[in-house]
Design an enzyme around this catalytic site. Structure first.
Site, mmCIF file in Angstrom:
data_model
loop_
_atom_site.group_PDB
_atom_site.id
_atom_site.type_symbol
_atom_site.label_atom_id
_atom_site.label_comp_id
_atom_site.label_asym_id
_atom_site.label_seq_id
_atom_site.Cartn_x
_atom_site.Cartn_y
_atom_site.Cartn_z
ATOM 1 N N VAL A 493 0.861 -1.167 0.000
ATOM 2 C CA VAL A 493 0.000 0.000 0.000
ATOM 3 C C VAL A 493 0.899 1.218 0.000
ATOM 4 C CG1 VAL A 493 -1.943 1.109 1.133
ATOM 5 C CG2 VAL A 493 -1.457 -1.285 1.584
ATOM 6 N N GLY A 495 0.992 5.716 -0.551
ATOM 7 C CA GLY A 495 0.169 6.875 -0.343
ATOM 8 C C GLY A 495 -0.858 7.010 -1.453
ATOM 9 N N GLY A 497 -2.227 4.545 -3.264
ATOM 10 C CA GLY A 497 -3.231 3.487 -3.314
ATOM 11 C C GLY A 497 -2.552 2.137 -3.194
ATOM 12 N N LYS A 498 -3.253 1.109 -3.652
ATOM 13 C CA LYS A 498 -2.686 -0.232 -3.520
ATOM 14 C C LYS A 498 -1.791 -0.587 -4.696
ATOM 15 C CE LYS A 498 -5.637 -2.877 -0.550
ATOM 16 N NZ LYS A 498 -6.837 -3.670 -0.437
ATOM 17 N N VAL A 499 -0.856 -1.468 -4.411
ATOM 18 C CA VAL A 499 0.023 -1.954 -5.466
ATOM 19 C C VAL A 499 -0.206 -3.450 -5.647
ATOM 20 C CG1 VAL A 499 2.401 -2.138 -6.264
ATOM 21 C CG2 VAL A 499 1.744 -0.241 -4.787
ATOM 22 N N ASP A 609 11.663 13.296 -2.973
ATOM 23 C CA ASP A 609 11.212 12.294 -2.020
ATOM 24 C C ASP A 609 12.173 11.106 -2.031
ATOM 25 O OD1 ASP A 609 9.628 11.337 -0.022
ATOM 26 O OD2 ASP A 609 7.987 10.678 -1.315
#
Ligand SMILES: *[C@@H]1O[C@H](CO)[C@@H](O)[C@H](O)[C@H]1NC(C)=O
Ligand SMILES: *[C@@H]1O[C@H](CO)[C@@H](O)[C@H](O)[C@H]1NC(C)=O
Ligand SMILES: *[C@@H]1O[C@H](CO)[C@@H](O)[C@H](O)[C@H]1NC(C)=O
Length: 835
Positions: A493, A495, A497-499, A609
Site C-alpha cells: 500500500v 500513499g 493506493g494499492k500496489v 522524495d
C-alpha cells in the site's frame, strides 16, 4: 593480421567465391551527405559531407539561417546547423528504390535560437518520420524509405506552432535492393507479412551481440551497431565469443551488406558452464514505442561449434516461440560459421513499450546445451496512416514500485512516525510554515486547481496529460493482468493506493499501482509521474510501462521489481542482510539515477522524495529510483514562486528547504545522505521507540561521525566486514551530504564518485588479506586507478541509457531527454500548489 588468420581468410574466400571478398563495399547510386549550416565540406570517416552552400539548390525555405556553435570546428558535422523558421523542403532527385534518411541533431544555442527547445515535424511525401519532435542532446535518427512512385524524395521540415526546426547534418543514401526484400514471417503466429516494400522503417535498435560498438567506418552501409550489454537482463548468464576471421558469407544468404563481419564474428552465448543439465534462457529487453508493429532481423553465425550439427536452440520474441531447434549449419548447406539472417514482424501493434527477445537451449542439443545470438536489428514500421511517430517519445529502463512484505508493519511504522512527526515539528522546528508532512506512505496530495481541471472527478480531465496517450493501457488489459485486482495479488500500500503484482498478456511481470478513485486526490502526482517517467530513460530510474485513466481510474503500470524496496532489505523484514559491497553498489546505482535527473537537462529535475522506500531492487539487486510523484524542475521555477508547501518524507527532509522553502537539487543530496546512514546502520530514519537523542538517525549518526566513531553504530551484521578506509570515505561523504547549507553539499556526481571510491577501497581488501588493515599501502596505489576515470569529471562514469535511439557518440552522462517541454508540464503543477 597474422599470417595464420590471413591463410584462413583466403581459404574462406575460396569456399564462398571470390566475388564476395573482392567487391569491397557497396557503392550507393545516390549519396547525398549535407553538412547543414556549414560553408565547408567535412570528411567524416572517409565520407564527405558537402557544404550547405552546395546543397542550397536542393532546398526551399523561407529563411536562410546558418548557425555555428561557439565550439566551431571545421571537422565536425555537429557544430553547425541550419535553422528553419517556416515550412522548408529538401527535394532530392533519385533513382527509385529504398534510401536511408539519416537526420543528425545536436542542439546548441545560437543567437536567440535555443535548439533544445525547438519543436517540429519531419515528413517525406508518403510518411511522417517525426512529429512534434524535441531533442535535448545529440542524436541521430535513421529511417529507410522506399521511393516507389516517383523519381524524387521530398523531405519537409515543419516547425510546430511558432517554434522552429533545425538540422545539423542530413544523409540520403541508396540502400541495396536486396537488403529489405521478401515477406518476413510473423513472430509467434502463422503467415507472412506482405508489403514490406511499402513500409517506411525507423531503426530503433541495432545491436552487435557480444562485441564492440561498430561505427560507420566498419560497416559498408555506414551503420552503427551498439553493444548488447545494456539490454541483457542477466549478464552473468552469458559469455561473449569473438572469432571474426572465421565468418563465411555463403552466397544467397547474407553479404557484408546484411551485416559486417564484426557483427557476425562475435556473439553472446548462453553460459552453460559445461553443465549438461543447464536449462535457462538468455533475454534482452528493448524499449520501443507502443502502438506500432516492429520488424526484427536476427543475425546468426555459429562461431561456437567445433563441428556441424552441434548447435540447436530456440528463439523467442515476447515469450512466443518463433523458431524451434534452429540448426544453422543445415540451413546453410552444411557450412560452419556461415552468416545467416532471419526476419520477423510482430503480429500486432505493441501494447507495451518493450520487446523481449530470448534464446534458449533446445531439447535436441547433442553435446551441451547452448544458444547464441550475433546481432539484432529492431525497426519500427509505419502505421496505417503512414506515420512513424505519434508525437511522443519512448520511456524505458524497467521497474516498479512494490512494497512486498509486512504491510502491517509498514503501516505501523507510518503511524508511529506520524506521531513523532507531530512531536518533532512542535519541538524542533520553529518554522513558520506548516510542514504538512508525512512519512513513508502518507503524502500530502496536491489537488490540481488551476486551468479549470478539477482533479479526477470526471474522466475527461486526464486527457490533459500531454501527448502521452501512447502509454495508455486499456482497463480490460489491467484487469486481466491483475485478475481484476485480486486481493491475493496485492503486494503493498502506498500513499497513492494499492500496489498489485500482475502479468501482461505478453508475459511481462508488472507492478500495478491503483490510485484510490474516490480520493479526489493524487491526480497531480499521477500526472507528474507519467510526465516525468515518460521522458526519462535510465538504467537506474524506474520506468513506466503505461497508465490507465478509464472510468476515472488512476492506474500506473511499472515493470515488476523482484526484490522490492531497499528499505525492506535493511530492517523490518526477515530478508537476509546485504553485504557491504552490495549496499555500496545499491547506493552507487541510485546515485547514478539521481545524478541523471539532476543533470539531465538545462532544467534539472528534483526528486523531492528520496528515501529507502523509493529505491527499488530488481532480481539482480540493481537499484532504481522510483516514485516521481513529487518531483519537479528547479530551481529556476522556485525563484519566481518561493514558498510552496514543503513536501517530502519526514526524517529525510533537508532542513534548509524547511527553513527557506527553496528547493534545489541539494535537497535530494541531503535526503540521499540520510539514506546512506540508513544503509550503514540498518535502522529507520525516525524511530520513536528509542531514546530521544537516538530518535532521528541523521542527528544521532552525525554525532558519532563527528567523534570519528561511526563504526560503533553500524549494522551489527556488518561488524568487522567493512574496511576502515571504505567506512571513512563513506562517513565523510554522508557528512558532506548532510551539511546545513546546500552550497556546502556535494553534487550527486561528487557523491557518486566518492561512493565508487569507497567501493574500490572495500574491494582492495577483498583482493588482499581481509584480516589486515593495511591502509597506507592501499591509499598509495589507488589514486592511480582513480585518475584513469576521474579527472574531476564524474560524468564519464555515468552509464547512459540510450535505448530507442542510436547515438552518434557518447558525449556525457546526459542523453535522451526528449519529449515535451518540462517547464510547461511542471508550471501547472506549481501553480496549483499555492494554498
Ligand atoms: C574498424 O576499421 C578500422 C579501419 O578502418 C580497423 O582498424 C578496425 O580494426 C576495425 N574495427 C573493427 C572492430 O573491426
Ligand atoms: C524460455 O522462454 C520461453 C518463453 O518465455 C519459455 O516458454 C521457456 O519455458 C523458457 N525456457 C526456460 C528454460 O526457462
Ligand atoms: C505504411 O505506409 C504505407 C503508405 O506509404 C501504407 O500503404 C502501409 O499500409 C503502411 N503500413 C502499415 C503496416 O499500415
Amino acid at each position: 593480421m597474422g599470417s595464420e588468420k590471413f591463410g584462413f581468410l583466403i581459404r574462406v574466400s575460396l569456399i564462398s567465391s571470390f566475388l564476395i571478398c573482392l567487391c569491397h563495399g557497396y557503392v550507393p547510386l545516390n549519396n547525398y551527405l549535407i553538412n547543414c549550416g556549414s560553408s565547408t565540406n567535412v570528411t567524416v570517416t572517409g565520407r564527405v559531407f558537402m557544404s550547405d552552400k552546395l546543397a542550397s539548390n536542393l532546398l526551399t525555405s523561407p529563411s536562410e539561417i546558418l548557425a555555428a556553435s561557439n565550439r566551431n570546428s571545421n571537422s565536425d558535422i555537429y557544430q553547425t546547423a541550419r535553422i528553419f523558421t517556416g515550412v522548408s523542403k529538401y527535394r532530392f532527385s533519385l533513382a527509385k528504390g529504398r534510401h536511408w534518411i539519416r537526420l543528425h541533431f545536436n542542439p546548441f544555442h545560437y543567437q536567440t535560437f535555443q535548439m533544445g527547445s525547438a519543436k517540429f515535424s519531419v515528413s517525406s511525401q508518403t510518411h511522417v518520420l517525426l512529429s512534434d519532435f524535441t531533442v535535448k542532446s545529440r542524436v541521430m535518427k535513421e529511417y529507410s524509405v522506399n521511393i516507389v512512385a516517383t523519381d524524387h524524395l521530398e523531405l519537409t521540415f515543419a516547425p510546430s506552432g511558432d517554434s522552429f526546426a533545425f538540422l545539423n547534418a542530413l544523409e540520403v543514401v541508396s540502400v541495396p535492393d536486396t537488403l529489405f526484400s521478401g515477406d518476413p514471417s510473423f513472430a509467434g503466429s502463422p503467415g507472412k507479412f506482405q508489403g514490406l516494400s511499402w513500409q517506411a522503417l525507423e531503426t530503433v535498435h541495432r545491436v552487435n551481440m557480444g562485441g564492440p560498438r561498430v561505427t560507420p567506418n566498419n560497416d559498408t552501409l555506414s551503420r552503427i551497431w551498439e553493444p548488447d550489454s545494456e539490454f541483457l537482463i542477466e549478464k552473468n548468464l552469458v559469455k561473449s565469443v569473438s572469432k571474426i576471421a572465421s565468418v563465411v558469407y555463403v552466397p544467397g544468404f547474407a553479404t557484408e551488406e546484411t551485416a559486417p563481419r564484426t557483427v557476425y564474428g562475435t556473439c553472446t552465448e548462453m553460459n552453460s558452464a559445461d553443465n549438461p543439465t543447464s536449462n535457462f534462457n538468455v533475454t534482452w529487453d528493448f524499449n520501443v514505442d507502443p502502438g506500432f508493429q516492429y520488424f526484427l532481423r536476427f543475425h546468426f553465425c555459429d562461431i561456437v561449434s567445433k563441428a556441424l550439427n552441434q548447435l540447436y536452440f530456440n528463439v523467442y520474441v515476447d515469450s512466443m516461440l518463433v523458431v524451434k531447434s534452429l540448426d544453422l549449419s543445415s540451413y546453410l548447406y552444411n557450412t560452419l560459421s556461415g552468416a545467416y539472417s532471419m526476419d520477423y514482424v510482430t503480429g500486432l501493434a505493441k501494447q507495451t513499450n518493450r520487446i523481449r527477445v530470448s534464446i534458449g537451449p533446445s531439447t535436441l542439443h547433442t553435446s551441451y546445451p547452448t544458444a547464441i545470438l550475433n546481432g539484432l536489428e529492431i525497426m519500427k514500421m509505419n502505421n496505417s496512416k503512414g506515420q512513424l511517430s505519434g508525437g511522443t517519445f519512448l520511456p524505458g529502463g524497467s521497474s516498479s514500485t512494490t512494497k512486498k512484505k509486512n504491510v502491517g508493519m509498514i503501516i505501523g511504522v507510518t503511524v508511529g512516525s506520524l506521531l513523532v512527526l507531530v512531536v518533532l515539528v512542535g519541538l524542533f522546528l520553529l518554522c513558520k510554515k506548516r510542514g504538512r508532512d508525512l512519512d513513508d506512505h502518507s503524502k500530502t496530495w496536491i489537488p490540481l486547481s488551476s486551468n479549470g481541471t478539477n482533479s479526477s472527478s470526471n474522466g475527461t480531465t486526464i486527457a490533459s496529460i500531454n501527448s502521452n496517450s501512447s502509454y495508455r493501457i486499456p482497463l480490460a488489459a489491467v484487469k486481466e493482468a491483475t485478475n481484476s485486482f485480486d486481493e491475493n495479488r496485492a503486494i503493498g500500500v502506498g500513499g497513492f493506493g494499492k500496489v498489485y503484482k500482475g502479468e501482461l498478456r505478453d508475459g511481462m511481470k508488472v507492478a500495478v499501482k491503483r490510485g484510490n478513485p474516490k480520493s479526489q486526490q493524487g491526480f497531480a502526482e499521477f500526472k507528474t509521474e507519467i510526465e516525468t517517467l515518460s521522458q526519462f530513460r535510465h538504467r537506474h530510474l524506474v520506468s513506466l510501462i503505461g497508465y490507465c485513466d478509464e472510468n476515472n481510474e488512476m492506474i500506473l503500470v511499472y515493470e515488476y521489481m523482484e526484490n522490492g524496496t531497499l528499505k525492506s532489505h535493511l530492517y523490518g523484514s526477515n530478508l537476509p542482510s546485504l553485504s557491504w559491497k552490495q549496499r555500496l553498489e545499491i547506493c552507487i546505482g541510485s546515485a547514478r539515477g539521481l545524478h541523471y535527473l539532476h543533470t539531465g537537462d538545462s532544467k534539472p529535475v528534483i526528486h523531492r522524495d528520496v528515501k529507502s522506500a523509493n529505491i527499488l531492487l530488481d532480481e539482480n539487486l540493481m537499484a532504481k529510483v522510483a516514485d516521481f510523484g513529487l518531483s519537479k524542475t528547479g530551481p529556476e521555477i522556485d525563484q519566481t514562486h518561493v514558498s510552496t508547501a514543503v513536501k517530502g518524507s519526514f526524517g529525510y527532509l533537508d532542513p534548509e528547504y524547511f527553513r527557506r522553502q527553496q528547493l534545489t537539487e541539494k535537497s535530494d543530496v541531503y535526503s540521499f545522505g540520510v539514506v546512506m546512514f540508513e544503509v550503514l546502520c540498518a535502522r529507520p530514519v525516525i524511530d520513536p521507540t528509542l531514546t530521544r537523542e537516538m530518535v532521528n538517525l541523521a542527528e544521532w549518526a552525525m554525532k558519532w561521525q563527528n567523534k570519528g566513531q561511526l563504526e560503533h553504530i553500524i549494522d551489527p551484521s556488518l561488524r568487522g566486514k567493512i574496511r576502515p578506509d571504505s567506512l571513512r570515505k563513506f562517513g565523510e561523504t554522508v557528512e558532506k551530504c548532510l551539511a546545513d547549507y546546500g552550497v556546502d553539499r556535494p553534487s550527486m556526481g561528487d557523491v557518486l564518485w566518492n561512493l565508487e571510491y569507497a567501493l574500490q577501497l572495500q574491494d582492495a581488501v577483498v583482493d588482499g588479506d581481509p584480516e589486515e588493515d593495511n591502509s597506507t599501502n592501499m591509499i598509495g596505489e589507488l589514486p592511480l586507478r582513480f585518475n584513469d576515470f576521474n579527472h574531476g569529471d564524474t560524468r564519464v562514469n555515468v552509464s547512459v541509457a540510450r535505448e530507442g535511439k542510436i547515438q552518434e557518440e557518447e558525449e556525457s552522462s546526459v542523453s535522451d531527454l526528449s519529449g515535451v517541454s518540462m517547464s510547461k508540464v511542471f508550471s501547472q503543477l506549481i501553480k496549483s500548489e499555492g494554498r
